[in-house]
Write a protein that holds these residues in place. Structure first.
Motif, mmCIF file in Angstrom:
data_model
loop_
_atom_site.group_PDB
_atom_site.id
_atom_site.type_symbol
_atom_site.label_atom_id
_atom_site.label_comp_id
_atom_site.label_asym_id
_atom_site.label_seq_id
_atom_site.Cartn_x
_atom_site.Cartn_y
_atom_site.Cartn_z
ATOM 1 N N ASN A 6 -15.820 -22.501 27.494
ATOM 2 C CA ASN A 6 -15.040 -21.419 28.121
ATOM 3 C C ASN A 6 -15.463 -20.022 27.669
ATOM 4 N N HIS A 7 -16.619 -19.938 27.040
ATOM 5 C CA HIS A 7 -17.093 -18.632 26.542
ATOM 6 C C HIS A 7 -18.206 -18.115 27.469
ATOM 7 N N VAL A 8 -17.808 -17.853 28.712
ATOM 8 C CA VAL A 8 -18.751 -17.432 29.750
ATOM 9 C C VAL A 8 -18.359 -16.037 30.234
ATOM 10 N N PRO A 9 -19.134 -15.021 29.911
ATOM 11 C CA PRO A 9 -18.770 -13.653 30.303
ATOM 12 C C PRO A 9 -18.897 -13.438 31.814
ATOM 13 N N ILE A 10 -18.082 -12.512 32.325
ATOM 14 C CA ILE A 10 -18.238 -12.066 33.702
ATOM 15 C C ILE A 10 -19.518 -11.246 33.805
ATOM 16 N N ASN A 11 -20.240 -11.435 34.880
ATOM 17 C CA ASN A 11 -21.459 -10.651 35.115
ATOM 18 C C ASN A 11 -21.078 -9.362 35.846
ATOM 19 N N HIS A 12 -20.628 -8.372 35.084
ATOM 20 C CA HIS A 12 -20.185 -7.116 35.679
ATOM 21 C C HIS A 12 -21.357 -6.375 36.321
ATOM 22 N N ASN A 13 -21.057 -5.654 37.396
ATOM 23 C CA ASN A 13 -22.128 -4.833 37.991
ATOM 24 C C ASN A 13 -22.352 -3.584 37.141
ATOM 25 N N GLU A 14 -23.408 -2.852 37.441
ATOM 26 C CA GLU A 14 -23.818 -1.729 36.599
ATOM 27 C C GLU A 14 -22.791 -0.606 36.592
ATOM 28 N N ILE A 15 -22.086 -0.414 37.703
ATOM 29 C CA ILE A 15 -21.072 0.645 37.746
ATOM 30 C C ILE A 15 -19.930 0.323 36.787
ATOM 31 N N VAL A 16 -19.469 -0.935 36.805
ATOM 32 C CA VAL A 16 -18.391 -1.331 35.907
ATOM 33 C C VAL A 16 -18.842 -1.221 34.452
ATOM 34 N N LYS A 17 -20.054 -1.674 34.169
ATOM 35 C CA LYS A 17 -20.584 -1.547 32.809
ATOM 36 C C LYS A 17 -20.660 -0.084 32.388
ATOM 37 N N GLY A 18 -21.022 0.771 33.345
ATOM 38 C CA GLY A 18 -21.091 2.202 33.055
ATOM 39 C C GLY A 18 -19.739 2.774 32.684
ATOM 40 N N ARG A 19 -18.700 2.323 33.378
ATOM 41 C CA ARG A 19 -17.347 2.780 33.036
ATOM 42 C C ARG A 19 -16.955 2.302 31.639
ATOM 43 N N TYR A 20 -17.276 1.050 31.354
ATOM 44 C CA TYR A 20 -16.931 0.505 30.044
ATOM 45 C C TYR A 20 -17.563 1.319 28.918
ATOM 46 N N ALA A 21 -18.756 1.849 29.170
ATOM 47 C CA ALA A 21 -19.458 2.612 28.142
ATOM 48 C C ALA A 21 -18.715 3.898 27.768
ATOM 49 N N PHE A 22 -17.826 4.345 28.653
ATOM 50 C CA PHE A 22 -17.066 5.568 28.388
ATOM 51 C C PHE A 22 -15.776 5.298 27.614
ATOM 52 N N ILE A 23 -15.508 4.038 27.316
ATOM 53 C CA ILE A 23 -14.248 3.699 26.647
ATOM 54 C C ILE A 23 -14.520 3.380 25.180
ATOM 55 N N LYS A 24 -13.917 4.151 24.299
ATOM 56 C CA LYS A 24 -14.086 3.932 22.870
ATOM 57 C C LYS A 24 -13.266 2.723 22.413
#
Length: 344
Positions: free
Chosen positions: A207-225
């Motif tokens: 059950n340790h399977v990450p979601i394959n987020h698209n680049e836009i979502v990953k980009g948003r995540y990068a802005f969250i501390k």
């Protein structure tokens, strides 16, 4: 003592009780995938898939396979969507009636104890009559000795803020019933304690399977501390609008459960069922996996979750944390030691 688990889901309550020495007779639910998760821990013979609004005590004893066995305890968490603060709190939601179905099963079996679990929202003003009705029903069934209230899982060693309503009742009026007390002076278990050892084991652990987020979502995540939420105003325009074609012209909203990064050094907010997007990992550019969420819920790794990812998320998010359930197992042991053991 012998117990059955109604609306058992993936088995969080049963896992905690059995760890304190209580004997599971059977778990009941009408959800196949949750039953597979329950069976992964306890074995297939301990689960029955059934519509709990339709069953009788006769059916329960048939499924247990012993009509003479004494059921000392019935626990259950009837579906709570109509009560949940995450939902619309619809008093007419038909699923609310399953709480009353739970009460009717108690009336037929007459266990020495029962424990009902539900969301904190059931204590809301909208549902005041439901609580009064439950008390009256149980009183009429012979359960004059009842206590109820809200517990927060983080007070019992669970690395998560999670408030839930519990009602415990007994046929024995001499027992001084109380809800479990928070553990005093215990070391706080953090998100980091629970999940950081899983980093690097993605796709190589149940059950340790990450979601394959698209680049836009990953980009948003990068802005969250770490430990913070998404500041939409700080996003560049290309990240501020929907990433799906049908939402590309819509500006995103800061859904707290999706755009919040957990901290390794604190407890998590409530793991919310019904979504396939858990909070963001403290250090990784992705949301939590099902296994990480299960760890935060204190499920042991040997409990495997089945079905679609969304079904797995719901199984985890709906459960009573096993570590919190252990506190009920412990307090029941104290009752039996002080007031007498009724188990055959």
């Amino acid at each position: 003592m012998n117990f059955i688990d109604l609306f058992c889901g993936a088995g969080g309550f049963s896992i905690g009780l059995t760890k304190k020495g209580h004997k599971l007779l059977k778990g009941f639910d009408n959800w196949k995938s949750a039953g597979e998760a329950f069976s992964s821990y306890f074995g297939k013979k301990y689960f029955s898939e059934v519509d709990l609004s339709q069953i009788s005590s006769e059916f329960i004893y048939e499924q247990i396979g012993n009509k003479n066995v004494k059921i000392d305890l019935v626990v259950g968490g009837p579906p709570c969507q109509g009560f949940s603060s995450m939902g619309n709190q619809n008093i007419k939601d038909p699923r609310n009636q399953l709480v009353l179905a739970f009460a009717n099963i108690i009336a037929e079996i007459k266990p020495k104890y029962f424990i009902l679990e539900n969301v904190h929202g059931i204590k809301g003003e909208k549902f005041e009559n439901t609580i009064k009705r439950l008390y009256k029903l149980f009183n009429d069934f012979g359960y004059k000795n009842i206590c109820s209230g809200t517990l927060d899982a983080q007070d019992f060693g669970v690395p998560q803020r999670r408030k839930r309503f519990f009602m415990i009742g007994s046929l024995d009026d001499n027992i001084d019933l109380t809800l479990p007390s928070p553990k005093i002076n215990q070391k706080t278990t953090t998100v980091g304690d629970a999940i950081m050892d899983l980093v690097g084991k993605e796709n190589n652990f149940p059950n340790h399977v990450p979601i394959n987020h698209n680049e836009i979502v990953k980009g948003r995540y990068a802005f969250i501390k770490e430990g913070g939420k998404l500041d939409i105003k700080a996003l560049p325009k290309k990240l501020a609008y929907g990433s799906r074609s049908d939402f590309k012209d819509n500006k995103i909203k800061n859904f707290s459960h999706i755009y919040q990064r957990l901290s390794r050094y604190k407890v998590s907010g409530t793991i919310v069922p019904g979504h396939n997007a858990f909070p963001i990992h403290p250090t990784q550019p992705r949301s939590l996996t099902v296994r990480e969420a299960a760890r935060i819920q204190t499920f042991p790794d040997r409990c495997i979750f089945f079905g679609t990812r969304q079904e797995q998320c719901i199984q985890v998010g709906n459960a009573v944390p096993p570590l919190l359930a252990e506190s009920f197992g412990q307090i029941l042991n104290l009752y039996e030691k002080k007031y007498g053991n009724t188990t055959r």
